[in-house]
Enzyme design. Structure first.
Site, PDB file in Angstrom:
ATOM      1  N   PHE A  97       9.440  -1.175  -1.097  1.00 31.12           N
ATOM      2  CA  PHE A  97       9.056  -0.149  -0.126  1.00 31.12           C
ATOM      3  C   PHE A  97       9.856  -0.260   1.171  1.00 31.12           C
ATOM      4  CE2 PHE A  97       5.666   0.769   3.232  1.00 31.12           C
ATOM      5  CZ  PHE A  97       6.012   2.106   3.348  1.00 31.12           C
ATOM      6  N   ILE A  98       9.769  -1.408   1.850  1.00 29.49           N
ATOM      7  CA  ILE A  98      10.468  -1.565   3.121  1.00 29.49           C
ATOM      8  C   ILE A  98      11.961  -1.747   2.884  1.00 29.49           C
ATOM      9  CG2 ILE A  98      10.659  -2.932   5.234  1.00 29.49           C
ATOM     10  CD1 ILE A  98       7.702  -3.693   4.876  1.00 29.49           C
TER      11      ILE A  98
ATOM     12  N   LYS B 268      14.924  -8.206  -8.146  1.00 24.62           N
ATOM     13  CA  LYS B 268      14.513  -8.601  -9.495  1.00 24.62           C
ATOM     14  C   LYS B 268      13.937  -7.424 -10.279  1.00 24.62           C
ATOM     15  CE  LYS B 268      11.456 -11.959 -11.814  1.00 24.62           C
ATOM     16  NZ  LYS B 268      10.402 -12.992 -11.574  1.00 24.62           N
TER      17      LYS B 268
ATOM     18  N   THR C 173       5.466 -11.047   8.201  1.00 28.09           N
ATOM     19  CA  THR C 173       4.294 -10.211   8.422  1.00 28.09           C
ATOM     20  C   THR C 173       3.447 -10.741   9.566  1.00 28.09           C
ATOM     21  OG1 THR C 173       2.196  -9.507   7.400  1.00 28.09           O
ATOM     22  CG2 THR C 173       3.125 -11.561   6.638  1.00 28.09           C
ATOM     23  N   ASP C 174       2.661  -9.851  10.178  1.00 31.88           N
ATOM     24  CA  ASP C 174       1.725 -10.304  11.206  1.00 31.88           C
ATOM     25  C   ASP C 174       0.545 -11.075  10.618  1.00 31.88           C
ATOM     26  OD1 ASP C 174       0.374  -8.183  10.018  1.00 31.88           O
ATOM     27  OD2 ASP C 174      -0.026  -7.096  11.874  1.00 31.88           O
ATOM     28  N   GLU C 175       0.363 -11.009   9.298  1.00 29.34           N
ATOM     29  CA  GLU C 175      -0.782 -11.680   8.683  1.00 29.34           C
ATOM     30  C   GLU C 175      -0.701 -13.197   8.778  1.00 29.34           C
ATOM     31  OE1 GLU C 175      -2.443 -10.061   5.077  1.00 29.34           O
ATOM     32  OE2 GLU C 175      -1.206  -8.269   5.263  1.00 29.34           O
TER      33      GLU C 175
ATOM     34  N   TYR D 246      -1.489 -14.923   0.081  1.00 30.46           N
ATOM     35  CA  TYR D 246      -0.285 -14.183   0.475  1.00 30.46           C
ATOM     36  C   TYR D 246       0.193 -14.604   1.854  1.00 30.46           C
ATOM     37  CZ  TYR D 246       2.312 -10.471   2.804  1.00 30.46           C
ATOM     38  OH  TYR D 246       3.226  -9.782   3.559  1.00 30.46           O
TER      39      TYR D 246
ATOM     40  N   LYS E 109       3.677 -16.587   3.108  1.00 34.61           N
ATOM     41  CA  LYS E 109       4.642 -16.047   4.068  1.00 34.61           C
ATOM     42  C   LYS E 109       4.777 -16.982   5.270  1.00 34.61           C
ATOM     43  CE  LYS E 109       6.690 -12.750   4.105  1.00 34.61           C
ATOM     44  NZ  LYS E 109       8.077 -12.472   3.607  1.00 34.61           N
TER      45      LYS E 109
ATOM     46  N   TYR F  19     -13.264  -1.246   1.830  1.00 35.17           N
ATOM     47  CA  TYR F  19     -13.884  -2.565   1.836  1.00 35.17           C
ATOM     48  C   TYR F  19     -14.917  -2.678   2.966  1.00 35.17           C
ATOM     49  CZ  TYR F  19     -10.254  -4.286  -1.360  1.00 35.17           C
ATOM     50  OH  TYR F  19      -9.418  -4.496  -2.435  1.00 35.17           O
TER      51      TYR F  19
END
Length: 348
Positions: A11-12, A33, A133-135, A159, A163, A216
């Site tokens: 996507f990015i 891949k 990522t900010d996560e 995840y 990262k 959620y």
């Protein structure tokens, strides 16, 4: 420059490649891949450019990485290849450890060997840009704070932990070996060509098919939303103008609760594709995700001050463009769902 982009069919990554090829004189080597979320159809607009090359390679395959470096001789690496869906990481964390940690290590070592063989001028101009990522920063629940480049890491999911690990590896390869690295941490991306496991495309497609729109918990989770083409411009700014050893946070200045995002999509669809009932009636609240962070929010002031980047899309303009794109590209959506994933819930 010749830029090696890993994960360029994602996507990015595909947005980054489209931006480079359409708006600069640089060339691109796309290394991907082609897992479930990698799709070369996202690059059809630029795939016949003479400045573009594609290599189907796993970043964990050191021999193939060495071959790609030797054949293409890139001036920079933009590392986007990653497993990126939190729900999938709950169901099967092993793939996230393999790709995001082992894969990043393997790529760093292949890059280091290649970089070590360059002449001094080439070494000085080379860049390894790691996109994260900010996560990795964890949860801002109960505060009005923003994530800055010095916020401590407190990842919550397999995840985000994978990262965070890759970020630490990149910094260590700079400190120990001198490899010229830069890191960016971004907020939630949205826009065209987004695989429909993520909230916005999933809601658009489910709504159009009359399916439930799952949210959620209470839907009060807050995310900062960044239009993917704005992000692509920011990433190119960083790889071409960023300072070695620095971290740049990239955000859209659009904090929204998940319920607000879904309701806004419904309002746009009510206008563009009206049906007998309001799309909001399809909203369904489901059991929250394990370990779900409540709030992420990015302070993107540093990249604006130092590199002159800021987003051009508001959430209203970007979301409308996104809905318009999915309405016009339903065949793409059908083709990327190959039967192995039918927008069912993962990570429950």
């Amino acid at each position: 420059m010749k830029i090696l982009v890993t994960g360029g069919a994602g996507f990015i990554g595909s947005a980054v490649i489209r931006n480079i090829l359409e708006n600069t004189t640089d060339s691109v080597v796309n290394l991907d891949k082609l897992t479930y979320a990698g799709n070369l159809e996202s690059l059809l607009l630029v795939s016949d450019y003479p400045k573009y090359a594609f290599e189907q390679v796993d970043i964990c395959d050191r021999a193939e990485l060495d071959r790609v470096f030797a054949e293409h001789k890139p001036d920079a690496v933009m590392h986007l290849a990653a497993e990126s869906h939190v729900d999938r990481s709950i169901d099967g964390p092993a793939a996230f450890i393999e790709t995001n940690i082992v894969g990043t290590y393997t790529l760093l070592e292949a890059t280091r060997q290649y970089w070590s063989g360059l002449d001094e001028q080439q070494k000085l101009s080379f860049r390894f840009h790691h996109i994260s990522t900010d996560e990795v920063y964890g949860d801002l629940e109960g505060t009005t704070d923003l994530f800055t480049e010095t916020t401590s890491y407190e990842p919550s999911s397999p995840y985000s932990a994978s990262k965070a690990s890759s970020d630490h590896l990149v910094r260590a390869w700079l400190r120990t070996y001198g490899l010229p690295t830069i890191i960016t941490n971004c907020s939630n991306n949205y826009g065209p060509y987004h695989f429909p496991e993520k909230l916005i495309p999933l809601v658009i497609l489910n709504a159009l098919e009359g399916k439930p729109l799952p949210i959620y918990g209470k839907g009060d989770q807050i995310r900062d939303w960044l239009y993917v083409e704005d992000h692509a411009r920011a990433l190119y700014k960083v790889v071409s103008e960023g300072v070695i050893g620095e971290t740049y946070n990239i955000g859209g200045h659009n904090e929204k609760q998940n319920i607000e995002v879904v309701q806004t999509i419904c309002e746009i669809l009510n206008e563009l594709v009206p049906q007998q009932t309001d799309y909001k009636e399809q909203i369904t609240f489901v059991t929250d995700r394990p370990g779900h962070d409540l709030r992420y929010a990015i302070d993107a002031g540093k990249i604006e001050r130092e590199l002159g980047w800021k987003p051009t899309e508001t959430f209203a303009t970007g979301l409308r463009k996104t809905v318009d794109w999915y309405l016009a590209n339903n065949n793409w959506c059908k083709r990327v769902q190959d039967g192995s994933y039918q927008r069912e819930r993962l990570g429950a």
